[in-house]
Design a protein around this motif. Structure first.
Motif, short mmCIF file in Angstrom:
data_model
loop_
_atom_site.label_atom_id
_atom_site.label_comp_id
_atom_site.label_asym_id
_atom_site.label_seq_id
_atom_site.Cartn_x
_atom_site.Cartn_y
_atom_site.Cartn_z
N PHE A 13 6.11 -0.64 -11.90
CA PHE A 13 4.69 -2.02 -11.43
C PHE A 13 4.55 -2.83 -10.85
N THR A 14 4.20 -2.63 -9.78
CA THR A 14 4.48 -4.00 -8.85
C THR A 14 3.02 -4.92 -9.16
N THR A 200 -5.95 -2.50 -0.91
CA THR A 200 -5.35 -1.09 -0.82
C THR A 200 -4.41 -0.57 -1.65
N ALA A 201 -4.71 -1.38 -3.06
CA ALA A 201 -4.48 -0.42 -4.60
C ALA A 201 -2.78 -0.57 -3.95
N ASN A 202 -2.12 -1.22 -3.30
CA ASN A 202 -1.03 -0.99 -3.51
C ASN A 202 -0.13 -2.08 -4.34
N LEU A 203 -1.09 -2.91 -5.31
CA LEU A 203 -0.64 -3.79 -6.65
C LEU A 203 -1.14 -2.99 -7.53
N ASP A 204 -0.63 -2.88 -9.01
CA ASP A 204 -1.55 -2.47 -10.20
C ASP A 204 -2.01 -3.91 -10.75
N CYS A 205 -1.72 -4.87 -10.53
CA CYS A 205 -1.98 -6.17 -11.16
C CYS A 205 -1.24 -7.78 -10.19
#
Length: 407
Positions: A13-14, A200-205
């Motif tokens: 997770f990022t 860009t949804a490169n993060l989960d949270c």
């Protein structure tokens, strides 16, 4: 490649961190649980001792004491007393406040008051400024001089009418005390990168530990034309985790469902994120493998598979609607940098298959495109995009039931 063990529950997770204060401490709590961190302080604090407006207001209150003083934050109240020491008026300020009725918004403010050898008269159980305001209005404030310790700056993102203005409208003589002021960071680069990663949804949270941090990020997103993209992502794939309801309020007002721990504390927020993200993670069953698409990687059968940007972009496109065929043209549009050569799609698909270590999970549909080769089993997405959710119970998962031969 990393195998996810029971301990590092956030492996793969990022998580974005917007905190300016105690950011390293918070990051450590998440990294210990296996998370990758993207840090971008959303605000910077004006040093109290350098704030001429605070000094002016402090000296004014010593000359014309208030009848009531409201402390809203522990760090702000302690900083105020320390700044007064530097100006040589600490004893006068303590004597002034000692003769007033002091209200504390929460336990941190209460602790700071007592550390200054003062005593609060009342504090709400909710830690809410709104309850403090209701308390004052209920007893009547017309003609009463009230000093209110501010805790940031009022912006268009504030969900509640200005505290001081409501008191003024009720007839009070209000003296705002700007114990600290926040400003956007001098270097906006990290914040711009964080906003792009959200869109860009490169993060989960993305985590927030103060309402000003939320306001600052929203302001910057609006300036750069990405506000709607940020809100869309936070309403879908990217979890907005807030330390408490006061921090969450600006986002909730904009229709973003936030998640928070039972206690508004940094350690509790880290534990909450560690529980919530694995619970929300999607699971796609394809070609005998279990896939989970995360912000910057894909977890395949419990192993974290880091992918380059191009294959990762294609994986996101294929996973939006598992089992559905995605055309080469649409996949080309999803590739970073764009272009008009569909051969780039074939190259990226080859890299994706190799990166996953499960080449049969990506199925070629002749003359149509590609899709995830779903098993005859349920693929559960605990955090669906709004456009894919369909009718379901609030908070329930989207379920995709596809067979290998369906399209």
């Amino acid at each position: 490649m990393t195998t996810i063990e029971p301990g590092p529950c956030l492996a793969g997770f990022t998580i974005g961190i917007t905190a300016a204060r105690r950011a390293d401490e918070f990051a450590t709590l998440l990294v210990r649980r296996g998370a990758d961190i993207v840090s971008a302080p959303a605000i910077r604090i004006i040093p109290l001792a350098d704030d001429t407006e605070l000094e002016r207001v402090t000296r004014q209150l010593i000359v014309e004491p208030p009848q009531i003083a409201v402390a809203t934050t522990g760090i702000g109240f302690r900083g105020w007393m320390e700044a007064a020491e530097g100006w040589g008026v600490a004893e006068e300020l303590r004597a002034t406040l000692g003769a007033t009725r002091m209200l504390a918004r929460g336990p941190k403010a209460k602790g700071a008051i007592r550390a200054a050898e003062l005593r609060e008269e009342w504090s709400p159980a909710s830690e809410s400024s709104a309850e403090v305001l209701d308390h004052l209005l209920a007893e009547g404030v017309e003609g009463v001089r009230i000093a209110v310790q501010l805790h940031g700056a009022t912006t268009e993102w504030e969900p509640v009418p200005d505290f001081c203005e409501v008191l003024r409208c009720a007839g009070a003589d209000v003296v705002p005390v700007p114990v600290y002021r926040w400003m956007p960071p001098e270097d906006q680069g990290p914040m711009d990168q964080l906003i792009e990663a959200i869109v860009t949804a490169n993060l989960d949270c993305v985590t927030f530990t103060s309402a000003p941090a939320v306001a600052s990020m929203l302001m910057r997103a609006k300036e750069t034309g990405l506000l709607e993209g940020v809100l869309h992502a936070l309403r879908g794939r990217v979890l907005a985790a807030c330390v408490g309801p006061i921090t969450a309020a600006p986002l909730e007002e904009l229709g973003v469902a936030t998640s928070m721990p039972g206690r508004a504390r940094l350690g509790a927020l880290a534990r909450h994120v560690a529980e919530e993200l694995p619970r929300r993670a999607n699971r796609i069953y394809a070609a005998g493998h279990t896939l989970s698409v995360r912000g910057g990687c894909v977890v395949v059968d419990g192993e974290v598979r880091q992918l380059a940007p191009a294959p990762m972009a294609l994986m996101r496109s294929l996973a939006r609607q598992p089992g559905r065929v995605v055309s080469r043209e649409n996949l080309l549009a999803a590739l970073p940098g764009g272009g008009d050569d569909t051969h780039a799609v074939e190259t990226a698909i080859a890299r994706l298959r190799a990166g996953l270590g499960a080449p049969k999970a990506i199925q070629t549909v002749v003359k149509r495109g590609y899709r995830l080769a779903l098993d005859a089993a349920e693929c559960i997405d605990n955090n669906p995009r709004p456009e894919l959710s369909g009718p379901q119970k609030p908070g329930g998962p989207t379920r995709y039931v596809q067979t290998m031969g369906s399209s």
